[in-house]
Design a protein around this motif. Structure first.
Motif, PDB file in Angstrom:
ATOM      1  N   ALA A 142       0.833  -1.456  -0.058  1.00  0.00           N
ATOM      2  CA  ALA A 142      -0.108   0.073   0.181  1.00  0.00           C
ATOM      3  C   ALA A 142       0.831   1.164  -0.075  1.00  0.00           C
ATOM      4  O   ALA A 142       0.474   2.184  -0.587  1.00  0.00           O
ATOM      5  CB  ALA A 142      -0.831  -0.052   1.138  1.00  0.00           C
ATOM      6  N   PRO A 143       1.717   1.536   0.833  1.00  0.00           N
ATOM      7  CA  PRO A 143       2.562   2.641   0.776  1.00  0.00           C
ATOM      8  C   PRO A 143       3.161   3.126  -0.615  1.00  0.00           C
ATOM      9  O   PRO A 143       3.493   4.152  -0.828  1.00  0.00           O
ATOM     10  CB  PRO A 143       3.899   2.389   1.542  1.00  0.00           C
ATOM     11  CG  PRO A 143       3.277   1.291   2.709  1.00  0.00           C
ATOM     12  CD  PRO A 143       2.358   0.407   1.765  1.00  0.00           C
ATOM     13  N   LEU A 144       3.369   2.163  -1.608  1.00  0.00           N
ATOM     14  CA  LEU A 144       3.644   2.678  -3.138  1.00  0.00           C
ATOM     15  C   LEU A 144       2.789   2.975  -4.061  1.00  0.00           C
ATOM     16  O   LEU A 144       3.047   3.331  -4.971  1.00  0.00           O
ATOM     17  CB  LEU A 144       4.572   1.372  -3.645  1.00  0.00           C
ATOM     18  CG  LEU A 144       5.868   0.792  -2.905  1.00  0.00           C
ATOM     19  CD1 LEU A 144       6.644  -0.221  -3.629  1.00  0.00           C
ATOM     20  CD2 LEU A 144       6.850   2.151  -2.738  1.00  0.00           C
ATOM     21  N   LEU A 145       1.652   2.946  -3.505  1.00  0.00           N
ATOM     22  CA  LEU A 145       0.514   3.132  -4.328  1.00  0.00           C
ATOM     23  C   LEU A 145       0.211   4.723  -4.463  1.00  0.00           C
ATOM     24  O   LEU A 145       0.642   5.532  -3.504  1.00  0.00           O
ATOM     25  CB  LEU A 145      -0.883   2.843  -3.781  1.00  0.00           C
ATOM     26  CG  LEU A 145      -1.229   1.099  -3.915  1.00  0.00           C
ATOM     27  CD1 LEU A 145      -2.202   0.807  -3.204  1.00  0.00           C
ATOM     28  CD2 LEU A 145      -0.989   0.754  -5.332  1.00  0.00           C
ATOM     29  N   ASN A 146      -0.264   5.317  -5.754  1.00  0.00           N
ATOM     30  CA  ASN A 146      -0.197   6.565  -5.998  1.00  0.00           C
ATOM     31  C   ASN A 146      -1.613   7.099  -5.429  1.00  0.00           C
ATOM     32  O   ASN A 146      -2.776   6.533  -6.021  1.00  0.00           O
ATOM     33  CB  ASN A 146      -0.328   6.813  -7.509  1.00  0.00           C
ATOM     34  CG  ASN A 146      -0.475   8.407  -7.877  1.00  0.00           C
ATOM     35  OD1 ASN A 146      -0.549   9.228  -7.169  1.00  0.00           O
ATOM     36  ND2 ASN A 146      -0.130   8.483  -9.282  1.00  0.00           N
ATOM     37  N   PRO A 147      -1.563   8.077  -4.393  1.00  0.00           N
ATOM     38  CA  PRO A 147      -2.771   8.378  -3.698  1.00  0.00           C
ATOM     39  C   PRO A 147      -3.747   9.216  -4.477  1.00  0.00           C
ATOM     40  O   PRO A 147      -5.147   9.455  -4.453  1.00  0.00           O
ATOM     41  CB  PRO A 147      -2.298   9.184  -2.563  1.00  0.00           C
ATOM     42  CG  PRO A 147      -1.029   9.775  -3.043  1.00  0.00           C
ATOM     43  CD  PRO A 147      -0.350   8.547  -3.935  1.00  0.00           C
ATOM     44  N   ASP A 148      -3.049   9.588  -5.907  1.00  0.00           N
ATOM     45  CA  ASP A 148      -3.963  10.374  -6.873  1.00  0.00           C
ATOM     46  C   ASP A 148      -4.668   9.525  -7.824  1.00  0.00           C
ATOM     47  O   ASP A 148      -5.697  10.199  -8.452  1.00  0.00           O
ATOM     48  CB  ASP A 148      -3.241  11.554  -7.550  1.00  0.00           C
ATOM     49  CG  ASP A 148      -2.579  12.457  -6.529  1.00  0.00           C
ATOM     50  OD1 ASP A 148      -3.066  12.968  -5.584  1.00  0.00           O
ATOM     51  OD2 ASP A 148      -1.317  12.745  -6.882  1.00  0.00           O
TER      52      ASP A 148
END
Length: 343
Positions: A142-148
């Motif tokens: 999850a920390p590598l996912l693009n939040p946009d």
């Protein structure tokens, strides 16, 4: 359920009297092809790695034909798990979860293997189902996912199976996406690099067999696409893809021409889809000896990487996301996050 283990030298039950903020956590991920260990201590942001271990054990070698784990494969794997147990003891681990995936799910003699592991290493091995494996992998990546980008497909090309998970990133209080992804659905095919290499061969593979592998995997995942219409979401820019497996991390290592594999230079890399597929074709066209000579493939992966490339290309054809995020993390990290949060 959190699994703890009793070592013959010292208990690893998490009840050794340490303060909650001074726990030493560990996760063991035993797959069809690899045995991996991660030992860590919590810090303010997530955790600090204290020790790692990874070894190709090929636990699922021959499983597709025989339906059982071979004596040789079990012995190799128990040897690797014994090294893990020694590291756990040396690091003073207090919270541990030790999980096994596809090979143990499929093997008729899995109970015999689990008993041997307990007797010879002191480790209590837990066989988890596909759904939990996917959930833990998502948590770890999850920390590598693009939040946009509001949605994601996370895929894991394993030794005996390939999983794809569809997740949404919930909206956060500031209008952006929140930190905790929510799984919407997942799909698993009982085919991975080991099983495909055993079916199609792993050394010098003709182009027509490579194309057959690609077509077979694409056909297998077509039902998941038809159910949810991910291609449309990709065209609208609403869906990202992240890959976590030895195949995609090897691709990055070869792409960057690393003199040896370096996790810090691979984890989190963003790769252009066209470039990645072209690299798959280049690797598939190599001779076995050329793959062995490549420092990011080597003799441990030379007979498996072409099958992995075929799976990757099939997914990239089905879901043409312009850029792919590559993660050298997943199940172990997800286990640690859960352990550190009381799971």
């Amino acid at each position: 359920m959190t699994v703890t283990t009793q070592s013959r030298k010292r208990p690893l039950s998490g009840r050794g009297g340490r303060r909650a903020d001074d726990q030493i956590y560990a996760a063991i991920d035993l797959g069809t092809n690899n045995c991996r260990l991660l030992v860590a201590r919590r810090n303010r942001k997530s955790f600090r790695v204290l020790d790692t271990f990874s070894r190709i054990v090929r636990l699922g070698e021959g499983l597709g034909q025989s339906g059982v784990l071979s004596d040789a494969a079990m012995t190799r794997t128990i040897s690797a798990l014994s090294i893990c147990a020694a590291k756990l003891q040396r690091r003073g681990v207090t919270r541990l979860r030790c999980v096994a995936t596809e090979a143990c799910r499929r093997a008729a003699n899995r109970d015999v293997f689990v008993e041997r592991v307990a007797a010879e290493t002191g480790l209590q091995l837990e066989i988890i189902d596909h759904s939990e494996e996917a959930s833990l992998g998502i948590l770890g990546c999850a920390p590598l996912l693009n939040p946009d980008i509001p949605e994601a497909l996370i895929f894991d090309i394993g030794g005996g199976s390939t999983e794809v998970s569809w997740i949404r990133l919930p909206e956060g209080p500031d209008g952006g996406n929140g930190p905790e992804p929510v799984m919407q659905d997942w799909f698993s095919v009982p085919k991975g690099v080991v099983s495909l290499a055993e079916k199609y061969g792993g050394k010098d593979i003709p182009q027509n067999l490579y194309r057959q592998m690609v077509d077979e995997i694409q056909s297998d995942f077509q039902a998941f696409e038809q159910k949810h219409g991910f291609a449309r979401r990709i065209a609208e820019g609403k869906l990202q893809m992240l890959g976590t497996s030895g195949t995609v991390t090897t691709l990055v290592g070869v792409y960057k021409k690393l003199p040896r594999y370096d996790r810090n230079r691979v984890d989190g890399t963003l790769m252009n889809r066209t470039t990645a597929v072209g690299l798959c074709h280049k690797i598939a066209a190599m001779s076995y000896d050329q793959r062995v000579a490549n420092p990011c493939i080597g003799d441990q992966r030379a007979d498996l990487v072409v099958a992995g490339c075929a799976v990757f290309e099939a997914l990239a054809r089905l879901w043409p996301v312009p850029q792919l995020r590559v993660a050298d993390r997943g199940l172990r990290e997800g286990i640690l996050y859960k352990l550190m949060n009381g799971g």
